[in-house]
Design a protein around this motif. Structure first.
Motif, PDB file in Angstrom:
ATOM      1  N   ARG A 141      49.344  58.034  33.238  1.00 30.16           N
ATOM      2  CA  ARG A 141      50.790  58.283  33.290  1.00 30.16           C
ATOM      3  C   ARG A 141      51.524  57.318  34.209  1.00 30.16           C
ATOM      4  N   LYS A 142      50.795  56.545  35.006  1.00 33.47           N
ATOM      5  CA  LYS A 142      51.436  55.516  35.827  1.00 33.47           C
ATOM      6  C   LYS A 142      51.851  54.314  34.989  1.00 33.47           C
ATOM      7  N   GLY A 143      51.402  54.257  33.737  1.00 34.89           N
ATOM      8  CA  GLY A 143      51.674  53.114  32.885  1.00 34.89           C
ATOM      9  C   GLY A 143      50.639  52.019  33.056  1.00 34.89           C
ATOM     10  N   VAL A 144      51.038  50.804  32.728  1.00 33.60           N
ATOM     11  CA  VAL A 144      50.161  49.645  32.892  1.00 33.60           C
ATOM     12  C   VAL A 144      50.665  48.833  34.081  1.00 33.60           C
ATOM     13  N   LEU A 145      49.794  48.644  35.065  1.00 32.25           N
ATOM     14  CA  LEU A 145      50.132  47.898  36.273  1.00 32.25           C
ATOM     15  C   LEU A 145      49.802  46.427  36.043  1.00 32.25           C
ATOM     16  N   VAL A 146      50.749  45.553  36.352  1.00 26.78           N
ATOM     17  CA  VAL A 146      50.589  44.114  36.121  1.00 26.78           C
ATOM     18  C   VAL A 146      50.393  43.419  37.467  1.00 26.78           C
ATOM     19  N   TYR A 147      49.286  42.676  37.596  1.00 29.11           N
ATOM     20  CA  TYR A 147      48.960  41.970  38.840  1.00 29.11           C
ATOM     21  C   TYR A 147      48.772  40.490  38.575  1.00 29.11           C
ATOM     22  N   ARG A 148      49.160  39.685  39.571  1.00 29.48           N
ATOM     23  CA  ARG A 148      48.780  38.276  39.615  1.00 29.48           C
ATOM     24  C   ARG A 148      47.642  38.118  40.631  1.00 29.48           C
ATOM     25  N   LEU A 149      46.676  37.263  40.296  1.00 31.50           N
ATOM     26  CA  LEU A 149      45.554  36.998  41.188  1.00 31.50           C
ATOM     27  C   LEU A 149      45.689  35.584  41.753  1.00 31.50           C
ATOM     28  N   ARG A 206      37.687  47.237  40.613  1.00 30.72           N
ATOM     29  CA  ARG A 206      36.930  46.296  41.435  1.00 30.72           C
ATOM     30  C   ARG A 206      36.760  44.985  40.676  1.00 30.72           C
ATOM     31  N   LEU A 207      36.665  43.883  41.436  1.00 33.59           N
ATOM     32  CA  LEU A 207      36.480  42.553  40.880  1.00 33.59           C
ATOM     33  C   LEU A 207      35.105  42.022  41.262  1.00 33.59           C
ATOM     34  N   PHE A 208      34.414  41.432  40.269  1.00 32.32           N
ATOM     35  CA  PHE A 208      33.069  40.895  40.471  1.00 32.32           C
ATOM     36  C   PHE A 208      33.000  39.433  40.036  1.00 32.32           C
ATOM     37  N   ASP A 209      32.149  38.676  40.728  1.00 28.93           N
ATOM     38  CA  ASP A 209      31.810  37.321  40.315  1.00 28.93           C
ATOM     39  C   ASP A 209      30.570  37.416  39.426  1.00 28.93           C
ATOM     40  N   HIS A 243      41.298  35.623  44.600  1.00 27.52           N
ATOM     41  CA  HIS A 243      41.236  36.862  43.823  1.00 27.52           C
ATOM     42  C   HIS A 243      41.942  38.028  44.515  1.00 27.52           C
ATOM     43  N   ARG A 244      42.884  37.710  45.401  1.00 24.71           N
ATOM     44  CA  ARG A 244      43.742  38.760  45.952  1.00 24.71           C
ATOM     45  C   ARG A 244      44.795  39.099  44.907  1.00 24.71           C
ATOM     46  N   ALA A 245      45.057  40.403  44.745  1.00 26.40           N
ATOM     47  CA  ALA A 245      45.950  40.870  43.688  1.00 26.40           C
ATOM     48  C   ALA A 245      47.308  41.269  44.245  1.00 26.40           C
ATOM     49  N   GLU A 246      48.368  40.784  43.603  1.00 24.21           N
ATOM     50  CA  GLU A 246      49.733  41.174  43.948  1.00 24.21           C
ATOM     51  C   GLU A 246      50.375  41.820  42.732  1.00 24.21           C
ATOM     52  N   GLN A 247      50.832  43.067  42.886  1.00 20.05           N
ATOM     53  CA  GLN A 247      51.480  43.742  41.769  1.00 20.05           C
ATOM     54  C   GLN A 247      52.864  43.154  41.550  1.00 20.05           C
ATOM     55  N   ARG A 250      35.969  42.124  45.647  1.00 22.98           N
ATOM     56  CA  ARG A 250      36.913  42.980  46.354  1.00 22.98           C
ATOM     57  C   ARG A 250      37.356  44.132  45.454  1.00 22.98           C
ATOM     58  N   SER A 251      37.949  45.140  46.083  1.00 22.64           N
ATOM     59  CA  SER A 251      38.611  46.224  45.366  1.00 22.64           C
ATOM     60  C   SER A 251      40.102  45.925  45.318  1.00 22.64           C
ATOM     61  N   VAL A 252      40.767  46.384  44.265  1.00 23.47           N
ATOM     62  CA  VAL A 252      42.206  46.183  44.131  1.00 23.47           C
ATOM     63  C   VAL A 252      42.907  47.459  44.583  1.00 23.47           C
ATOM     64  N   ARG A 253      43.754  47.322  45.573  1.00 26.58           N
ATOM     65  CA  ARG A 253      44.412  48.492  46.172  1.00 26.58           C
ATOM     66  C   ARG A 253      45.405  49.132  45.208  1.00 26.58           C
ATOM     67  N   ARG A 254      45.571  50.446  45.389  1.00 26.40           N
ATOM     68  CA  ARG A 254      46.552  51.246  44.665  1.00 26.40           C
ATOM     69  C   ARG A 254      46.355  51.194  43.146  1.00 26.40           C
ATOM     70  N   THR A 255      45.096  51.222  42.719  1.00 28.88           N
ATOM     71  CA  THR A 255      44.802  51.253  41.281  1.00 28.88           C
ATOM     72  C   THR A 255      44.068  52.533  40.896  1.00 28.88           C
ATOM     73  N   GLU A 256      44.204  53.580  41.720  1.00 26.88           N
ATOM     74  CA  GLU A 256      43.536  54.841  41.416  1.00 26.88           C
ATOM     75  C   GLU A 256      44.005  55.367  40.048  1.00 26.88           C
ATOM     76  N   GLY A 257      43.070  55.947  39.310  1.00 30.98           N
ATOM     77  CA  GLY A 257      43.381  56.460  37.974  1.00 30.98           C
ATOM     78  C   GLY A 257      43.194  55.426  36.883  1.00 30.98           C
TER      79      GLY A 257
END
Length: 276
Positions: free
Chosen positions: A160-168, A122-125, A172-176, A136-143
């Motif tokens: 085990r999914k590794g490190v997910l890299v997102y651009r904001l 989740r992202l906070f101000d 503050h919308r996140a794109e993997q 907002r919450s960032v989708r598909r970041t379970e675990g």
């Protein structure tokens, strides 16, 4: 004093494991597990002393300073804001509960990200740190086990999914944009000047160049001496300081003019003599 011969200036004994620390001025703020938040006076580094505590209901894992407010990743209690303007009597200002446990957090400017296990990120101000506002919450970041933030980059250590890299983007919308793979589980991640450091337990540390986030480039991946577990890290210039439960602190020299090498712990030579 040489880095290869560190000297303990002072210490404070606690009855709980410390998993996070931040120093602000002459005070160290400790995330001390079942003890909650512990304030340590460092005016005399040879004789530090506990000058305040705040016992949270949860298990405090990480700490972040926006003085006079300290933000805590407090496990099942969520994200907790504590006012320490009176260090003798810290008091809670607010708490943002989670559907799981807040395991880690990171901030860049007024943006804070929390890693909340199966509940994801989740992202906070935090322009008002005493009242963090959910964006907002960032989708598909379970675990999510840990997070790192720098400018418009968000990294999520997701086991085990590794490190997910997102651009904001500005909203503050996140794109993997990439995934950093590696052995074992990605347990901890940090980001400094476009360099990501990832702790993978007994598989050691992985250092990755993210100058082009869409194409992560591994700089090095090394096990700690004697396969000690790498649990947390911070990069300062060319030195990577690594927390290990058994080995204590390890230090990896990443000087680009040399091969990466461990300064601490030092290699030990054992001489074996057979009887005549």
């Amino acid at each position: 004093t040489e880095l290869t011969e560190p000297v303990v200036l002072g210490s404070v004994e606690l009855i709980s494991t410390v998993t996070g620390v931040v120093v602000d001025g002459d005070t160290a703020y400790l995330a001390a597990g079942k003890l909650g938040l512990v304030l340590v006076d460092l005016t005399d580094e040879t004789e530090p002393w506990v000058k305040g505590t705040y016992d949270t209901p949860g298990l405090t894992r990480q700490v972040l300073s926006r003085h006079p407010v300290i933000l805590l990743a407090d496990g099942a209690q969520g994200l907790v804001a504590v006012d320490v303007s009176n260090p003798d009597k810290p008091r809670k200002r607010s708490a943002a509960t989670s559907r799981n446990r807040v395991r880690g957090m990171a901030a860049s400017g007024d943006l804070l990200a929390t890693a909340e296990g199966t509940a994801g990120v989740r992202l906070f101000d935090i322009h008002r740190p005493d009242q963090p506002a959910l964006l907002r919450s960032v989708r598909r970041t379970e675990g999510a086990m840990d997070v790192a933030l720098e400018d418009d980059l968000l990294l999520v250590a997701a086991g085990r999914k590794g490190v997910l890299v997102y651009r904001l983007d500005r909203a503050h919308r996140a794109e993997q944009v990439a995934v950093i793979d590696g052995p074992g589980k990605a347990m901890d991640v940090s980001l400094a000047d476009g360099i990501a450091t990832i702790c993978r337990g007994s598989y050691g540390v992985q250092v990755v160049d993210l100058s082009v986030p869409e194409a992560p480039a591994e700089i090095t991946a090394l096990r700690l001496p004697r396969s000690f577990s790498a649990l947390g890290s911070v990069l300062v210039d060319d030195l990577l300081f690594i927390a290990s439960d058994i080995a204590g602190m390890a230090v990896l020299d990443l000087n680009p003019e040399k091969e990466p090498r461990f300064i601490l712990p030092r290699e030990r030579t054992i001489k074996v003599t057979w009887p005549d």
